[in-house]
Design an enzyme around this catalytic site. Structure first.
Site, PDB file in Angstrom:
ATOM      1  N   HIS A  72       0.843  -1.236   0.036  1.00  8.98           N
ATOM      2  CA  HIS A  72      -0.088   0.037  -0.033  1.00  8.98           C
ATOM      3  C   HIS A  72       1.121   1.245  -0.015  1.00  8.98           C
ATOM      4  CE1 HIS A  72      -2.428  -2.882   2.531  1.00  8.98           C
ATOM      5  NE2 HIS A  72      -3.375  -2.359   2.021  1.00  8.98           N
TER       6      HIS A  72
ATOM      7  N   ASP B 173       2.242   2.100   3.382  1.00 12.00           N
ATOM      8  CA  ASP B 173       3.239   1.156   4.188  1.00 12.00           C
ATOM      9  C   ASP B 173       4.717   1.605   3.675  1.00 12.00           C
ATOM     10  OD1 ASP B 173       1.114  -0.481   4.278  1.00 12.00           O
ATOM     11  OD2 ASP B 173       1.627  -1.755   2.245  1.00 12.00           O
TER      12      ASP B 173
HETATM   13  C1  XUL Z   1      -7.119  -6.372   4.976  1.00 10.07           C
HETATM   14  C2  XUL Z   1      -6.767  -6.812   3.751  1.00 10.07           C
HETATM   15  C3  XUL Z   1      -5.808  -5.826   2.902  1.00 10.07           C
HETATM   16  C4  XUL Z   1      -5.943  -5.908   1.630  1.00 10.07           C
HETATM   17  C5  XUL Z   1      -4.992  -4.881   0.774  1.00 10.07           C
HETATM   18  O1  XUL Z   1      -7.871  -7.303   5.722  1.00 10.07           O
HETATM   19  O2  XUL Z   1      -6.735  -7.922   3.288  1.00 10.07           O
HETATM   20  O3  XUL Z   1      -4.723  -5.954   3.511  1.00 10.07           O
HETATM   21  O4  XUL Z   1      -5.482  -7.083   0.947  1.00 10.07           O
HETATM   22  O5  XUL Z   1      -5.496  -3.554   1.232  1.00 10.07           O
END
Ligand code: XUL
Ligand code: CO
Length: 436
Positions: free
Chosen positions: A100, A103
């Site tokens: 993300h 992150d």
């Molecule tokens: C949360 C989840 C996230 C997604 C990406 O439960 O799975 O980390 O994979 O935003």
């Protein structure tokens, strides 16, 4: 460059008889299974958020893990964490990563600082990708941690927050393209509600679709070729999320004309939270041509939340790989370990044990599934079970040429049909013989 995992050297395949815990016993990336190297079957990816940013914090407790790259100065922390990530992934031997925006670059004092940080760190990431050959499976945007998103991002009652989310996703798409990402995932952590007393559900769904259409348009505008995914999850953090499960995402995509643009990224633990099995969701998505990628993890049978544990259950990996093989394998997608080590597993080396175990569990699953596939063990049985549909009468119904008058005439002529055994226990025994 500093070494962040000095106790671990490059993880090698040593075969099932080795006693070296820092080696693969089943995952042999170059070994061909059904004519394709194992590495290409799986396209394993490491999740930046859990593996490098998850430090053991939970709703009741502070971080438990101390990492040499987690230093106080933000710029240095970003740079060192990225270096550590590529050292880890190179030593593990995975081909892909996922992240993300926030992150890799924590949000700054304002949007300008956040974007400047992101630009800087992705430059470093691009260089490390080039140096190591590790690629980006998918990028994504965090639209759930900051307080501005407490009432949703694309489903927020305030268009200014919808716009903020749009600006953030626009940038995340640009960065994903810059890094050669093979996909981009939308997970709507706050796209749902806590109470219907303050929620206009119909309007929020329309807004979510509008947002995704804008993303599709922007993807075309910048000529980003990666696949878009939507990741279902029924709840947590919200009480009820709109992207509840594979079927509700599918209905949403169809209703709003988005089905050509998005596939599903299915996460095992999200499937069980929705009251389904992981396999049910894989099969549903595959049957409808929308299975794109997988967040490989598992939940805990006794806990009703998203524990994000590493997958170790060979039955599950076997059946999952069987569905993926039947589908013809991944194209843009892969298996991303959206999984975290337990709070008490505080040694950096524990990250290796977790990933090695999961990769070996999938390798065993693949071997069993490939044998099932080759032997046609279940395919033959299915063919027999549905054989009536291959007769002239069955075909007439399937092709849409039969009517209720035909059903009546057939039944009046043939009388009571003969039920046949479903043979579940026999089939379960057959499956057991394929568990490697
Ligand atoms: C949360 C989840 C996230 C997604 C990406 O439960 O799975 O980390 O994979 O935003
Ligand atoms: Co996930």
């Amino acid at each position: 460059m500093a070494e962040y995992f000095p106790t671990v050297k490059k993880i090698k395949f040593e075969g099932p008889d080795t006693r070296n815990p820092l080696s693969f016993k089943h995952y042999n990336p170059k070994e061909k299974v059904l004519g394709k190297p194992m590495a290409e079957h799986f396209r394993f990816a490491v999740s930046y958020w859990h593996t490098f940013k998850g430090l053991g914090q939970d709703p009741f407790g502070l971080p438990t893990m101390i990492r040499s790259y987690d230093v106080a100065d933000v710029d240095q922390m970003m740079e060192k964490t990225m270096e550590a990530a590529f050292e880890f992934m190179s030593k593990l031997g995975v081909g892909y990563w996922c992240f993300h925006d926030s992150d890799v670059a924590p949000e700054g004092a304002d949007i300008h600082e956040s974007r400047a940080r992101l630009d800087k760190v992705v430059k470093q990431a691009k260089k490390l990708q080039n140096d190591t050959g590790i690629k980006l499976l998918w990028g994504t945007c965090n639209l759930f941690s900051h307080r501005r998103f407490m009432s949703g991002a694309a489903t927020n009652p305030d268009p200014a927050i919808f716009a903020y989310a749009g600006a953030k996703v626009k940038k995340a798409l640009e960065v994903t393209k810059y890094l050669g990402g093979e996909g981009y995932t939308f997970w709507g952590g706050r796209e749902g509600y806590e109470t219907l007393l303050n929620t206009d559900m119909g309007r929020e769904l329309d807004h979510l679709a509008r947002f995704l259409h804008m993303a599709v348009d922007y993807k075309k505008q910048i000529k980003f070729k990666g696949q878009f995914y939507i990741e279902p999850k029924p709840k947590e953090p919200t009480k009820h999320q709109y992207d509840f499960d594979a079927a509700s995402c599918h209905a949403f995509l169809l209703k709003y004309g988005l089905d050509k643009h998005l596939k599903l990224n299915l996460e095992a633990n999200h499937c069980t939270l929705a009251g389904h099995s992981f396999l049910h969701e894989l099969e549903y998505a595959s049957a409808n041509g929308i299975l794109g990628s997988v967040d490989a993890n598992r939940g805990d049978e006794l806990l009703g939340w998203d524990t994000d544990q590493f997958p170790t259950n060979i039955y599950e990996t076997t059946m999952a790989m069987y569905t993926i093989l039947k589908m013809g394998g991944f194209t843009t997608g892969g298996l991303n370990f959206d999984a975290k080590i337990r709070r008490q597993s505080i040694d950096p080396q524990d990250l290796f044990h977790a990933h090695i175990g999961a990769m070996d569990a999938f390798a065993r699953g693949l071997k069993g599934a490939a044998k099932m596939h080759k032997d046609g063990a279940f395919a033959k049985h299915l063919k027999q079970r549905y054989a009536g549909w291959d007769t002239a009468f069955g075909k007439k119904i399937e092709s849409g040429k039969a009517t209720f008058d035909d059903m009546e005439a057939y039944t009046l002529k043939n009388g009571e049909p003969q039920p046949k055994s479903g043979q579940q226990e026999y089939l379960e025994n057959v499956l057991n013989e394929y568990i490697v």
